[in-house]
Design a protein around this motif. Structure first.
Motif, mmCIF file in Angstrom:
data_model
loop_
_atom_site.group_PDB
_atom_site.id
_atom_site.type_symbol
_atom_site.label_atom_id
_atom_site.label_comp_id
_atom_site.label_asym_id
_atom_site.label_seq_id
_atom_site.Cartn_x
_atom_site.Cartn_y
_atom_site.Cartn_z
ATOM 1 N N GLN A 228 10.162 -14.412 -7.798
ATOM 2 C CA GLN A 228 8.856 -14.758 -7.820
ATOM 3 C C GLN A 228 8.524 -14.507 -6.372
ATOM 4 O O GLN A 228 7.474 -13.910 -6.038
ATOM 5 C CB GLN A 228 8.588 -16.198 -8.186
ATOM 6 N N VAL A 229 9.416 -15.625 -5.403
ATOM 7 C CA VAL A 229 8.957 -15.195 -4.004
ATOM 8 C C VAL A 229 9.245 -13.950 -3.486
ATOM 9 O O VAL A 229 8.001 -13.438 -2.597
ATOM 10 C CB VAL A 229 10.100 -16.752 -3.150
ATOM 11 N N PHE A 230 10.372 -13.856 -3.800
ATOM 12 C CA PHE A 230 10.123 -11.934 -3.149
ATOM 13 C C PHE A 230 9.246 -10.965 -3.385
ATOM 14 O O PHE A 230 9.143 -10.055 -2.986
ATOM 15 C CB PHE A 230 11.992 -11.804 -2.728
ATOM 16 N N THR A 231 9.506 -11.134 -4.741
ATOM 17 C CA THR A 231 7.782 -10.690 -5.379
ATOM 18 C C THR A 231 7.188 -10.235 -5.219
ATOM 19 O O THR A 231 6.193 -9.650 -4.931
ATOM 20 C CB THR A 231 7.921 -10.689 -7.459
ATOM 21 N N ASN A 232 6.192 -11.440 -4.625
ATOM 22 C CA ASN A 232 5.054 -11.610 -3.914
ATOM 23 C C ASN A 232 5.310 -11.387 -2.517
ATOM 24 O O ASN A 232 4.002 -10.532 -2.200
ATOM 25 C CB ASN A 232 4.793 -13.532 -4.141
ATOM 26 N N LEU A 233 6.070 -11.625 -2.103
ATOM 27 C CA LEU A 233 5.964 -11.385 -0.608
ATOM 28 C C LEU A 233 6.453 -9.587 -0.843
ATOM 29 O O LEU A 233 5.626 -8.952 0.579
ATOM 30 C CB LEU A 233 7.074 -11.640 0.706
ATOM 31 N N ILE A 234 7.394 -8.796 -1.157
ATOM 32 C CA ILE A 234 7.662 -7.731 -1.187
ATOM 33 C C ILE A 234 6.024 -6.820 -1.511
ATOM 34 O O ILE A 234 5.803 -6.006 -0.850
ATOM 35 C CB ILE A 234 8.473 -7.462 -1.913
ATOM 36 N N GLU A 235 5.883 -7.621 -2.315
ATOM 37 C CA GLU A 235 4.545 -6.912 -2.902
ATOM 38 C C GLU A 235 2.988 -6.953 -2.221
ATOM 39 O O GLU A 235 2.714 -6.029 -1.623
ATOM 40 C CB GLU A 235 3.987 -7.283 -4.427
ATOM 41 N N ASN A 236 3.094 -8.059 -1.790
ATOM 42 C CA ASN A 236 1.996 -8.216 -0.574
ATOM 43 C C ASN A 236 2.382 -7.145 0.540
ATOM 44 O O ASN A 236 1.254 -6.498 0.725
ATOM 45 C CB ASN A 236 1.598 -9.031 0.131
ATOM 46 N N ALA A 237 3.163 -7.106 1.169
ATOM 47 C CA ALA A 237 3.808 -5.785 2.121
ATOM 48 C C ALA A 237 3.083 -4.412 1.927
ATOM 49 O O ALA A 237 2.885 -3.758 2.152
ATOM 50 C CB ALA A 237 5.183 -6.149 2.562
ATOM 51 N N LEU A 238 3.497 -3.783 0.373
ATOM 52 C CA LEU A 238 3.335 -2.985 -0.234
ATOM 53 C C LEU A 238 1.620 -2.800 -0.035
ATOM 54 O O LEU A 238 1.291 -1.515 0.032
ATOM 55 C CB LEU A 238 3.905 -2.158 -0.678
ATOM 56 N N LYS A 239 1.483 -3.366 -0.291
ATOM 57 C CA LYS A 239 -0.219 -3.328 -0.821
ATOM 58 C C LYS A 239 -1.076 -3.410 0.079
ATOM 59 O O LYS A 239 -2.583 -2.503 0.124
ATOM 60 C CB LYS A 239 -0.834 -4.889 -2.049
ATOM 61 N N TYR A 240 -1.164 -4.128 1.061
ATOM 62 C CA TYR A 240 -1.244 -4.278 2.225
ATOM 63 C C TYR A 240 -1.338 -3.099 3.594
ATOM 64 O O TYR A 240 -2.137 -3.826 4.119
ATOM 65 C CB TYR A 240 -1.740 -5.246 2.402
ATOM 66 N N SER A 241 -0.104 -2.844 3.235
ATOM 67 C CA SER A 241 0.221 -1.727 4.806
ATOM 68 C C SER A 241 -0.516 -1.395 4.714
ATOM 69 O O SER A 241 -0.027 -0.591 5.993
ATOM 70 C CB SER A 241 1.545 -1.831 4.603
ATOM 71 N N GLY A 242 -0.835 -0.264 3.534
ATOM 72 C CA GLY A 242 -1.384 0.625 3.695
ATOM 73 C C GLY A 242 -0.489 2.118 3.097
ATOM 74 O O GLY A 242 0.851 2.039 3.624
ATOM 75 N N GLN A 243 -1.094 3.306 3.492
ATOM 76 C CA GLN A 243 -0.181 4.293 3.012
ATOM 77 C C GLN A 243 0.784 5.373 3.808
ATOM 78 O O GLN A 243 0.278 5.025 5.216
ATOM 79 C CB GLN A 243 -1.663 5.541 2.393
ATOM 80 N N GLY A 244 1.525 5.454 3.430
ATOM 81 C CA GLY A 244 3.069 6.328 4.503
ATOM 82 C C GLY A 244 3.414 4.692 5.303
ATOM 83 O O GLY A 244 4.062 5.295 6.235
ATOM 84 N N GLN A 245 3.567 3.300 5.074
ATOM 85 C CA GLN A 245 3.791 2.559 5.622
ATOM 86 C C GLN A 245 5.741 2.091 6.078
ATOM 87 O O GLN A 245 6.315 2.072 4.260
ATOM 88 C CB GLN A 245 3.191 1.432 5.693
#
Length: 342
Positions: A228-245
């Protein structure tokens, strides 16, 4: 009298019949300063509610309670003052009970209820409005019905995510003091999470780079909560970084980490997104706090993800470190105590 006051576990002050402070113990001297001894009580306390209580007990002798507010290290403190007359000489004994923790807990509960109500009010209002529209103006408009039903589905899903996160937060807080005893492979947990989120990365045209996850890293932990910890952290990075990052995952084992005072497993999740002001970092793990509220809601965020992460990391006796620079992305690092390899 001084010996009697010194034996008391709470801050204690005695006011004599001459209306001056005649005795204080060490705790009270730390609270008011040692110069209080011998001063008139009006110049010593200066808070109307407490001064009124002292005046009244000197007049009628009836025991009373009053509140006293102070500040310590920029933290507001609340004291419940118990006042009683000492019958042998007519002086007044005041003891100060620290209610700060109780007051803060009450404020946290009130804020929590207010935040939950606010988070639920918006989707509920939208659902009620769309239902009224479907019953009225859009009753015979299939195109409008399809559009409204899609929005209603999104709002209902948002409420469902909020309820699930609230239940998850409650479970995590309930077990926070119980240290996990099972041994899990942290590398395997992070690999599994990254594989599960690969479709989201592809959907957003992003790349997830994994470094040093080939060998097992054993630590005492709860596999489901760590996932759950790493799902939240990785999902946040994918959602808020923007396309192509790019999102980078790195795991390393440290034989003697200063934050755990022993062997540790260190997992970092870094992105190349917009980042945020470092001044916001202390607030990121607060419940319902968002750097960008509008964008977070659009992406399905509930504002509870990092609060859940914090409590799970605390349960594992670990540390969460956050670093960011505007325009240069962010790095979330989880440091967990590790078993010594045999």
């Amino acid at each position: 009298m001084q010996h009697f006051v010194d034996a008391m576990p709470l801050p204690a002050v005695v006011i004599g019949t001459d209306e001056r402070v005649s005795a204080v113990n060490r705790q009270a001297a730390q609270l008011f300063g040692s110069g209080i001894l011998g001063r008139h009580y009006i110049t010593s306390f200066r808070q109307p509610t407490l001064l009124d209580a002292i005046d009244q007990i000197m007049t009628d002798g009836a025991a009373r309670r009053a509140r006293y507010l102070s500040t310590e290290a920029r933290r507001d403190k609340t004291w419940l003052v118990h006042l009683a007359r000492i019958e042998t000489d007519g002086s007044v004994l005041m003891t100060f009970e620290d209610l700060t923790a109780t007051e803060e807990a009450g404020a946290m509960r009130r804020d929590f209820v207010a935040n939950v109500s606010h988070e639920l009010r918006t989707p509920l209002t939208a659902l009620i409005g769309f239902i009224e529209t479907l019953r009225g103006a859009a009753k015979n408009d299939p195109a409008a019905q399809a559009r409204f039903l899609e929005i209603m589905e999104c709002e209902a899903a948002r409420m469902n995510r909020l309820v699930e996160d609230l239940m998850s937060l409650n479970r995590v807080e309930a077990t926070e003091r119980m240290r996990p005893s099972e041994i899990v492979d942290l590398a395997g947990v992070v690999r599994s999470v990254a594989n599960a989120l690969e479709p989201l990365a592809k959907e957003r045209g992003m790349t997830v780079v994994r470094d040093t996850f080939d060998e097992a890293v054993k630590i005492p932990g709860d596999a489901d909560q760590l996932a759950q910890v790493f799902t939240n952290l990785i999902e946040n990075a994918l959602k808020y970084s923007g396309q192509g990052q790019t999102v980078s995952l790195r795991l390393e084992r440290v034989d003697n980490h200063p934050m755990t005072r022993g062997p540790a497993a260190v997992v970092s999740v870094s992105d190349t997104g917009a980042g945020f002001d470092p001044a916001l970092i202390p607030r990121l793990t607060e419940r319902f706090y968002r750097v960008d509220s509008h964008r977070s809601r659009e992406l399905g965020g509930t504002g509870l993800g990092l609060a859940i992460v914090k409590h799970i990391v605390n349960r594992h006796r670990g540390r969460l470190r956050i670093e960011s620079t505007p325009g240069q992305g962010a790095v979330f690092t989880v440091i967990l105590p590790a078993e010594i390899a045999q």
